[in-house]
Write a protein that holds these residues in place. Structure first.
Motif, short mmCIF file in Angstrom:
data_model
loop_
_atom_site.label_atom_id
_atom_site.label_comp_id
_atom_site.label_asym_id
_atom_site.label_seq_id
_atom_site.Cartn_x
_atom_site.Cartn_y
_atom_site.Cartn_z
N THR A 1 28.10 8.80 4.32
CA THR A 1 26.89 7.90 3.45
C THR A 1 26.05 8.04 3.72
O THR A 1 24.68 8.18 3.63
CB THR A 1 27.00 6.65 4.16
N LYS B 1 20.82 5.60 -3.03
CA LYS B 1 20.59 5.13 -1.76
C LYS B 1 20.22 3.33 -1.62
O LYS B 1 20.08 3.01 -2.33
CB LYS B 1 19.91 4.89 -0.19
N ASN C 1 22.67 10.50 -6.47
CA ASN C 1 22.34 10.52 -5.36
C ASN C 1 21.07 9.45 -4.67
O ASN C 1 20.37 8.56 -3.31
CB ASN C 1 21.06 11.75 -4.73
N TYR D 1 23.90 6.76 1.06
CA TYR D 1 24.02 6.75 0.01
C TYR D 1 24.82 6.61 -0.78
O TYR D 1 26.46 6.46 -0.37
CB TYR D 1 24.07 8.25 -0.04
N GLN E 1 23.56 13.43 1.90
CA GLN E 1 23.58 13.82 -0.08
C GLN E 1 24.73 14.43 -0.32
O GLN E 1 25.35 15.77 -0.23
CB GLN E 1 21.86 14.71 -0.35
#
Length: 398
Positions: A141, A128, A126, A134, A144
Motif C-alpha cells: 500500500t 489513495k 493510483n 494506495y 505507487q
C-alpha cells in the motif's frame, strides 16, 4: 466463665468500629454509584465484569475496523465509478474518430485527447485512501501501483487483498488489487479474440462477435481465408495437415461467419487472399487497449485496417467496463456486510452495557435503605456502650 470488664468493652468497641466501616463502605458506594468497590466485595461479579469489559473493548475495535474499511471501500467504489466514466468518454471519442469524414489530422487531435484520458485512468489507478495508502496496490500500500512511460503502463503492486476483522471469524476485503481490476482483463468477447491480417487489401471489418454454443467452442486458434470476395475457408492453425474444417459463402456488404460455436459479424467487401484470425482470449490490461486505439488513430491512412484494430480494442474496453462493474458489485456486497455487522455490533454493545450495569452499578434505593439500617445499628451500639462502660463493681459499691 468470667468475663472481664476490659474484654467486654473491647468487644463493644470492635463491634462499633466494624459497623462504622460497613457504613463508610455503603456511603462510598452511594458517592461513586458502584456496587463493587474491590473484587473482594463480590468476586464472581467482579470476574464477570472483567470478561464483559474485555468483550466490549473487542467489539469496539471491530466497530473501528468496520468504519475504516467502509471508508476505504467507498474511496475505491468512487474511483471505479470515475474510471467507468472515463471509459465511456474513450468510447465516445473512438467512435467519433472512426467516422469516415475524419482526416489524419482530426484523428491525431482525437488521439491527443485520448492520451490525456489515459493519464487520467492511470491517476485513478493510483488513488489513495484517507491514510495516504494506495487503494489498488494490493498489500504493497505504500508503493505507487501504476507508472506510465509514453503509452506503456506498468504495475508495481501485488495481487494480494487487505483484509479486516469485522467480527469474530469474519474477515472482509478492504480493497482489490490493480492486477485484478486493471491488468487481468479477458480480451475480445471474453472467450475469443479476432484480428485482421496485416496484408488484407479489402474493406471487410470484423464487428460484433459472440459465442452461440459454448459447448462447441474448443478454445483453439483458427484462420479464415477468403479464396474469393464471396467464399472463405476455415483452418485450424495448430493442425499440421492444414486441413480445411469448414467453408462458407459471404454475401452482400454484411454477413456472418459461424463455426464451432463462434460467430463473427463482418461488414464491407473482402478481397481474395484476405485473412482473419480467431483465437482464445488472453488477459490484457485496460491501458494497452487505450494505447492500441491511440496508435491506430495516429497511424496515417485510416480505412479498414484501422477499423479492424479499433473494433478489437473496443471489445477489450467493454471487457474492462465489465471488470469495473463486477468489482463495484463486489464492493457493494462487502459494504452491505459491513453495514449489517455495524448494526449487530451496536446491539451487542447495548447488551454488554446492560450486563455491566447489572454487575457494577448501584441500586440506590437498596443502598439507602441499607445505609439507614447500618446507621441505626451503629447508634444502638454506641448507646449500649455508653451504658455498659459504667457497669463496674466500684460503681455498684458506691
Amino acid at each position: 466463665m468470667r468475663i472481664s470488664t476490659s474484654w467486654g468493652q473491647q468487644q463493644a468497641v470492635d463491634s462499633m468500629l466494624d459497623r462504622q466501616y460497613q457504613m463508610s463502605q455503603t456511603q462510598l458506594a452511594l458517592g461513586n454509584g458502584k456496587a463493587i468497590q474491590t473484587p473482594a466485595d463480590n468476586p464472581a461479579a467482579a470476574a464477570r465484569a472483567v470478561d464483559t469489559n474485555s468483550a466490549s473493548a473487542q467489539n469496539d475495535q471491530y466497530t473501528r475496523n468496520i468504519q475504516s474499511a467502509t471508508t476505504r471501500l467507498s474511496v475505491e467504489e468512487q474511483a471505479l465509478s470515475s474510471a467507468g466514466d472515463i471509459l465511456d468518454r474513450i468510447r465516445s471519442l473512438t467512435l467519433e474518430g472512426m467516422n469516415g469524414t475524419q482526416t489524419d489530422e482530426s484523428r491525431q487531435s482525437i488521439a491527443t485527447e485520448l492520451r490525456q484520458t489515459l493519464q487520467q485512468l492511470v491517476a485513478l489507478g493510483n488513488t489513495k485512501d484517507g491514510q495516504g495508502e494506495y487503494i489498488f496496490a494490493g498489500s504493497r500500500t505504500t508503493t505507487q501501483p501504476f507508472t506510465i512511460d509514453g503509452l506503456s503502463v506498468n504495475y508495481g503492486g501485488d495481487q494480494s487483498q487487505r483484509m479486516v476483522a469485522a467480527a469474530a471469524g469474519l474477515q472482509v476485503a478492504t480493497g482489490d488489487s490493480g492486477a485484478d481490476v486493471f491488468m487481468s482483463i479477458r480480451g475480445g468477447n471474453g472467450t475469443f479474440v479476432t484480428s485482421a491480417g496485416a496484408a488484407n487489401t479489402g474493406t471487410a471489418v470484423v464487428g460484433a462477435t459472440s459465442v452461440t454454443d459454448a459447448s462447441a467452442w474448443d478454445g483453439g486458434s483458427y484462420s479464415i481465408t477468403f479464396t474469393s470476395p464471396t467464399d472463405y475457408e476455415i483452418r485450424d492453425v495448430n493442425d499440421p495437415t492444414n486441413t480445411v474444417i469448414s467453408t462458407g459463402t459471404y454475401t452482400g456488404d454484411t454477413g456472418t461467419i459461424a463455426f464451432k460455436g463462434a460467430q463473427l459479424n463482418l461488414t464491407g467487401n473482402p478481397a481474395t487472399g484476405d485473412t482473419f484470425a480467431v483465437g482464445p482470449s488472453s488477459s490484457q490490461d485496460v491501458f494497452s487497449s487505450v494505447a492500441g486505439i491511440i496508435n491506430a488513430f495516429e497511424a496515417p491512412g485510416g480505412g479498414a485496417p484501422m477499423n479492424n484494430q479499433i473494433n478489437a480494442q473496443l471489445q477489450n474496453l467493454d471487457q474492462a467496463a465489465t471488470s469495473f462493474l463486477d468489482t463495484r458489485t463486489k464492493i457493494g456486497a462487502r459494504m452491505n456486510t459491513l453495514d449489517q455487522q455495524t448494526q449487530i455490533g451496536a446491539d451487542v454493545k447495548l447488551q454488554y452495557a446492560s450486563t455491566l450495569s447489572d454487575l457494577q452499578e448501584l441500586d440506590y434505593a437498596s443502598a439507602i435503605s441499607k445505609f439507614t439500617q447500618q446507621q441505626s445499628a451503629l447508634d444502638a451500639a454506641q448507646q449500649s456502650y455508653v451504658k455498659m462502660q459504667n457497669l463496674s463493681l466500684f460503681n455498684y459499691l458506691k
